[in-house]
Design a protein around this motif. Structure first.
Motif, PDB file in Angstrom:
ATOM      1  N   GLU A   4       6.102   4.396  10.880  1.00 29.80           N
ATOM      2  CA  GLU A   4       6.780   5.690  10.751  1.00 29.80           C
ATOM      3  C   GLU A   4       8.290   5.538  10.802  1.00 29.80           C
ATOM      4  OE1 GLU A   4       4.998   8.157  13.810  1.00 29.80           O
ATOM      5  OE2 GLU A   4       4.027   9.335  12.225  1.00 29.80           O
ATOM      6  N   ARG A   5       8.752   4.481  11.449  1.00 31.31           N
ATOM      7  CA  ARG A   5      10.196   4.255  11.599  1.00 31.31           C
ATOM      8  C   ARG A   5      10.692   3.153  10.660  1.00 31.31           C
ATOM      9  NH1 ARG A   5       7.859   6.767  15.118  1.00 31.31           N
ATOM     10  NH2 ARG A   5       8.857   8.258  16.525  1.00 31.31           N
ATOM     11  N   ASN A   6       9.956   2.996   9.560  1.00 30.54           N
ATOM     12  CA  ASN A   6      10.379   2.124   8.452  1.00 30.54           C
ATOM     13  C   ASN A   6      10.485   0.648   8.831  1.00 30.54           C
ATOM     14  OD1 ASN A   6      10.631   4.267   6.551  1.00 30.54           O
ATOM     15  ND2 ASN A   6      12.564   4.847   7.517  1.00 30.54           N
ATOM     16  N   ALA A   7       9.565   0.157   9.648  1.00 22.70           N
ATOM     17  CA  ALA A   7       9.529  -1.274   9.926  1.00 22.70           C
ATOM     18  C   ALA A   7       9.161  -2.038   8.655  1.00 22.70           C
ATOM     19  CB  ALA A   7       8.498  -1.566  11.017  1.00 22.70           C
ATOM     20  N   ASN A   8       9.567  -3.294   8.593  1.00 26.08           N
ATOM     21  CA  ASN A   8       9.194  -4.142   7.456  1.00 26.08           C
ATOM     22  C   ASN A   8       7.680  -4.355   7.490  1.00 26.08           C
ATOM     23  OD1 ASN A   8       8.503  -6.712   6.085  1.00 26.08           O
ATOM     24  ND2 ASN A   8      10.699  -6.804   5.681  1.00 26.08           N
ATOM     25  N   PRO A   9       6.937  -3.855   6.496  1.00 26.14           N
ATOM     26  CA  PRO A   9       5.460  -3.900   6.585  1.00 26.14           C
ATOM     27  C   PRO A   9       4.890  -5.309   6.570  1.00 26.14           C
ATOM     28  CG  PRO A   9       6.164  -3.130   4.427  1.00 26.14           C
ATOM     29  CD  PRO A   9       7.392  -3.183   5.271  1.00 26.14           C
ATOM     30  N   LYS A  10       5.522  -6.224   5.837  1.00 24.50           N
ATOM     31  CA  LYS A  10       4.990  -7.585   5.762  1.00 24.50           C
ATOM     32  C   LYS A  10       5.081  -8.269   7.123  1.00 24.50           C
ATOM     33  CE  LYS A  10       5.324  -9.812   1.963  1.00 24.50           C
ATOM     34  NZ  LYS A  10       5.740 -10.617   0.772  1.00 24.50           N
ATOM     35  N   ILE A  11       6.231  -8.133   7.763  1.00 27.09           N
ATOM     36  CA  ILE A  11       6.398  -8.721   9.098  1.00 27.09           C
ATOM     37  C   ILE A  11       5.464  -8.042  10.092  1.00 27.09           C
ATOM     38  CG2 ILE A  11       8.017  -9.053  11.003  1.00 27.09           C
ATOM     39  CD1 ILE A  11      10.252  -9.273   8.928  1.00 27.09           C
ATOM     40  N   LEU A  12       5.368  -6.721   9.980  1.00 28.24           N
ATOM     41  CA  LEU A  12       4.556  -5.969  10.938  1.00 28.24           C
ATOM     42  C   LEU A  12       3.080  -6.351  10.833  1.00 28.24           C
ATOM     43  CD1 LEU A  12       4.882  -2.369  12.066  1.00 28.24           C
ATOM     44  CD2 LEU A  12       2.710  -3.036  11.073  1.00 28.24           C
ATOM     45  N   PHE A  13       2.508  -6.371   9.617  1.00 32.77           N
ATOM     46  CA  PHE A  13       1.084  -6.673   9.484  1.00 32.77           C
ATOM     47  C   PHE A  13       0.776  -8.128   9.815  1.00 32.77           C
ATOM     48  CE2 PHE A  13       0.862  -2.650   7.148  1.00 32.77           C
ATOM     49  CZ  PHE A  13      -0.334  -2.157   7.651  1.00 32.77           C
ATOM     50  N   LEU A  14       1.732  -9.026   9.584  1.00 31.33           N
ATOM     51  CA  LEU A  14       1.527 -10.410   9.993  1.00 31.33           C
ATOM     52  C   LEU A  14       1.488 -10.507  11.513  1.00 31.33           C
ATOM     53  CD1 LEU A  14       1.236 -13.399   9.402  1.00 31.33           C
ATOM     54  CD2 LEU A  14       3.742 -13.558   9.249  1.00 31.33           C
ATOM     55  N   ASP A  15       2.390  -9.801  12.175  1.00 33.31           N
ATOM     56  CA  ASP A  15       2.418  -9.823  13.635  1.00 33.31           C
ATOM     57  C   ASP A  15       1.130  -9.235  14.212  1.00 33.31           C
ATOM     58  OD1 ASP A  15       3.887 -10.048  16.295  1.00 33.31           O
ATOM     59  OD2 ASP A  15       3.473  -7.902  16.227  1.00 33.31           O
ATOM     60  N   VAL A  16       0.690  -8.095  13.662  1.00 36.08           N
ATOM     61  CA  VAL A  16      -0.544  -7.478  14.169  1.00 36.08           C
ATOM     62  C   VAL A  16      -1.731  -8.399  13.927  1.00 36.08           C
ATOM     63  CG1 VAL A  16      -2.107  -5.511  13.967  1.00 36.08           C
ATOM     64  CG2 VAL A  16       0.355  -5.151  13.840  1.00 36.08           C
ATOM     65  N   SER A  17      -1.764  -9.084  12.789  1.00 33.74           N
ATOM     66  CA  SER A  17      -2.855 -10.029  12.506  1.00 33.74           C
ATOM     67  C   SER A  17      -2.908 -11.123  13.563  1.00 33.74           C
ATOM     68  CB  SER A  17      -2.668 -10.647  11.120  1.00 33.74           C
ATOM     69  OG  SER A  17      -2.713  -9.676  10.105  1.00 33.74           O
ATOM     70  N   MET A  28       0.804  -1.225   0.000  1.00 31.61           N
ATOM     71  CA  MET A  28       0.000   0.000   0.000  1.00 31.61           C
ATOM     72  C   MET A  28       0.835   1.273   0.000  1.00 31.61           C
ATOM     73  SD  MET A  28      -2.978  -1.148   2.702  1.00 31.61           S
ATOM     74  CE  MET A  28      -3.583   0.506   2.952  1.00 31.61           C
ATOM     75  N   GLY A  29       2.076   1.193   0.429  1.00 28.38           N
ATOM     76  CA  GLY A  29       2.879   2.404   0.585  1.00 28.38           C
ATOM     77  C   GLY A  29       2.775   2.929   2.004  1.00 28.38           C
ATOM     78  N   ARG A  30       3.837   3.551   2.464  1.00 27.01           N
ATOM     79  CA  ARG A  30       3.919   3.908   3.884  1.00 27.01           C
ATOM     80  C   ARG A  30       2.805   4.857   4.327  1.00 27.01           C
ATOM     81  NH1 ARG A  30       7.514   7.138   7.484  1.00 27.01           N
ATOM     82  NH2 ARG A  30       8.150   8.347   5.695  1.00 27.01           N
ATOM     83  N   GLU A  31       2.509   5.903   3.537  1.00 26.73           N
ATOM     84  CA  GLU A  31       1.488   6.862   3.953  1.00 26.73           C
ATOM     85  C   GLU A  31       0.108   6.214   4.002  1.00 26.73           C
ATOM     86  OE1 GLU A  31       1.894   9.869   5.198  1.00 26.73           O
ATOM     87  OE2 GLU A  31       4.053   9.489   5.056  1.00 26.73           O
ATOM     88  N   ASN A  32      -0.205   5.371   3.012  1.00 24.67           N
ATOM     89  CA  ASN A  32      -1.496   4.684   3.034  1.00 24.67           C
ATOM     90  C   ASN A  32      -1.580   3.679   4.177  1.00 24.67           C
ATOM     91  OD1 ASN A  32      -2.944   5.875   0.880  1.00 24.67           O
ATOM     92  ND2 ASN A  32      -1.685   4.765  -0.583  1.00 24.67           N
ATOM     93  N   GLN A  33      -0.463   3.049   4.501  1.00 25.68           N
ATOM     94  CA  GLN A  33      -0.448   2.132   5.645  1.00 25.68           C
ATOM     95  C   GLN A  33      -0.731   2.898   6.933  1.00 25.68           C
ATOM     96  OE1 GLN A  33       3.488   0.586   5.157  1.00 25.68           O
ATOM     97  NE2 GLN A  33       2.898  -0.914   3.607  1.00 25.68           N
ATOM     98  N   LYS A  34      -0.117   4.059   7.076  1.00 23.54           N
ATOM     99  CA  LYS A  34      -0.346   4.881   8.275  1.00 23.54           C
ATOM    100  C   LYS A  34      -1.803   5.331   8.343  1.00 23.54           C
ATOM    101  CE  LYS A  34       2.671   8.169   8.816  1.00 23.54           C
ATOM    102  NZ  LYS A  34       3.621   9.234   8.421  1.00 23.54           N
ATOM    103  N   ASN A  35      -2.353   5.766   7.214  1.00 20.33           N
ATOM    104  CA  ASN A  35      -3.754   6.201   7.190  1.00 20.33           C
ATOM    105  C   ASN A  35      -4.702   5.042   7.487  1.00 20.33           C
ATOM    106  OD1 ASN A  35      -3.008   8.818   6.594  1.00 20.33           O
ATOM    107  ND2 ASN A  35      -3.257   8.569   4.384  1.00 20.33           N
ATOM    108  N   PHE A  36      -4.379   3.871   6.963  1.00 19.57           N
ATOM    109  CA  PHE A  36      -5.196   2.681   7.213  1.00 19.57           C
ATOM    110  C   PHE A  36      -5.210   2.342   8.697  1.00 19.57           C
ATOM    111  CE2 PHE A  36      -5.220  -2.044   7.610  1.00 19.57           C
ATOM    112  CZ  PHE A  36      -6.531  -2.259   7.215  1.00 19.57           C
ATOM    113  N   LEU A  37      -4.042   2.355   9.333  1.00 17.80           N
ATOM    114  CA  LEU A  37      -3.963   2.066  10.769  1.00 17.80           C
ATOM    115  C   LEU A  37      -4.645   3.163  11.582  1.00 17.80           C
ATOM    116  CD1 LEU A  37      -0.271   0.799  10.847  1.00 17.80           C
ATOM    117  CD2 LEU A  37      -2.317  -0.583  11.248  1.00 17.80           C
TER     118      LEU A  37
END
Length: 380
Positions: A346-359, A279-288
């Motif tokens: 915001e601190r450039n975490a790996n989005p795939k790992i991050l969203f899997l962990d949050v899931s 999604m891109g970092r800004e869209n990921q932030k807006n989504f969260l």
């Protein structure tokens, strides 16, 4: 800048106009408002109204010589001071062209936006001692054209102890000299300066004002404007920033995510993780950010305060259904997880790992009914 060009803030506008018409203009005033509230624009409009040669009952005329110069920020009796990012020898006047361009493009400036105009990289913002001396020098002269000489100091939070050099000029200014400070955080302003100013509190913008602006002046659909207004939380700077990114609805995607996790359909979560990662970092932030806001509205419903929920009708109906299968502790736990995810994005975490962990955390909360208590997890 005229008052009519500023979104909302009708009560503050009327207070400022009344103070001029009743000749109750304080020589040092602090416009205190959160980012995106329009406090800087209000200070400029107020200064223009003071100097207008043909004041109207509710605004400056916009056509006199003074107003035309103010609209270009080129009036000889209007001065600005703002944070810079370079050496101690730099002063605001060195960046006046960039400042005029930045404010003219977006009166709802933030420090990050201003940083981009001066190509400062990651240098620290400050208002240095040289700038303080320049302020004293500017305010030592009499007005040139108007009744008032005005200096607008944006973000006095970035004045360090050297700001005490301004105390005398603030407390004992030249006649018809105004010192307007525009700040966001009262706690970060020197107390010696704070105690010498008249405080004007400016609230964040309301939902309807932002939505109306987006529909009428930014060609947004009612649905898109509603979502951006909801996500921006009264911050017009944030709302304008969102316009630069996809205006897709996050509601359906977020609710589908919760449903996947609630039913613990692990195989479906993986495609979602891939989608979110792209999604891109800004869209990921807006989504969260949307998810956090949506869950807070669910908490209001669970608390019996549905009357103050701001969701559109379709999303409100979904929130009611989600609230039927979720408790307040569960919702609060999910909010904490989404806020942590936003922080790491915001601190450039790996989005795939991050969203899997949050899931996985959402599955733990919604499907397994586990919420944290201190540092331990216990069944809810």
């Amino acid at each position: 800048m005229q008052f009519k060009s500023i979104i909302g803030q009708q009560a503050t506008k009327q207070r400022l106009i009344t103070s001029v018409n009743e000749n109750r203009v304080s020589h040092a005033q602090l416009f205190l408002g959160p980012e995106g509230s329009g406090s800087l624009a209000l200070a400029v409009a107020y200064a223009q109204y003071l100097s207008c040669e043909d004041k109207q009952p509710d605004d400056s005329c916009g056509v006199c010589s003074s107003c035309r110069k103010y609209q270009k920020l080129m009036h000889p009796d209007l001065h600005f001071s703002y944070p810079t990012f370079g050496t101690p020898k730099e002063a605001s006047i060195d960046f006046i062209e960039q400042w005029r361009d930045a404010f003219g493009t977006n009166p709802y400036l933030s420090l990050d936006i201003w940083r981009g105009y001066v190509d400062s990289g990651n240098k620290q913002a400050n208002i240095n001692i040289n700038e303080c001396h320049q302020i004293i020098k500017k305010l030592s002269f009499k007005p040139f054209e108007s009744v008032y000489k005005v200096l607008i100091l944006w973000l006095p939070e970035y004045l360090d102890k050297q700001g005490n050099a301004l105390l005398k000029v603030i407390e004992e200014p030249q006649p018809n000299t105004l010192f307007l400070l525009v700040a966001q955080n009262q706690d970060q302003i020197l107390n010696t300066i704070l105690s010498r100013t008249q405080l004007i509190k400016i609230p964040c913008l309301n939902y309807e004002d932002i939505k109306g602006e987006l529909v009428s002046h930014h060609n947004q659909t009612d649905t898109a404007a509603s979502e951006i207004a909801y996500l921006s939380n009264g911050n017009m700077t944030e709302a304008l920033s969102m316009l630069q990114h996809d205006t897709k609805s996050y509601h359906a995607l977020f609710v589908d995510w919760l449903r996947m996790c609630f039913s613990n359909k692990g195989l479906l979560v993986l495609p979602f993780v891939d989608q979110a990662a792209k999604m891109g970092r800004e869209n990921q932030k807006n989504f969260l950010r949307y998810g956090t806001s949506f869950l807070r509205e669910c908490c209001l419903i669970l608390s019996g305060a549905e009357k103050i929920v701001k969701l559109p009708e379709r999303e409100l109906e979904t929130a009611r259904k989600m609230s039927a299968v979720m408790s307040i502790p569960q919702a609060q736990t999910l909010i904490n997880e989404l806020e942590k995810a936003h922080y790491h994005i915001e601190r450039n975490a790996n989005p795939k790992i991050l969203f899997l962990d949050v899931s996985l955390q959402i599955i733990k909360v919604l499907n397994l009914k586990i919420v944290p208590a201190g540092n331990h997890y216990i069944p809810n």
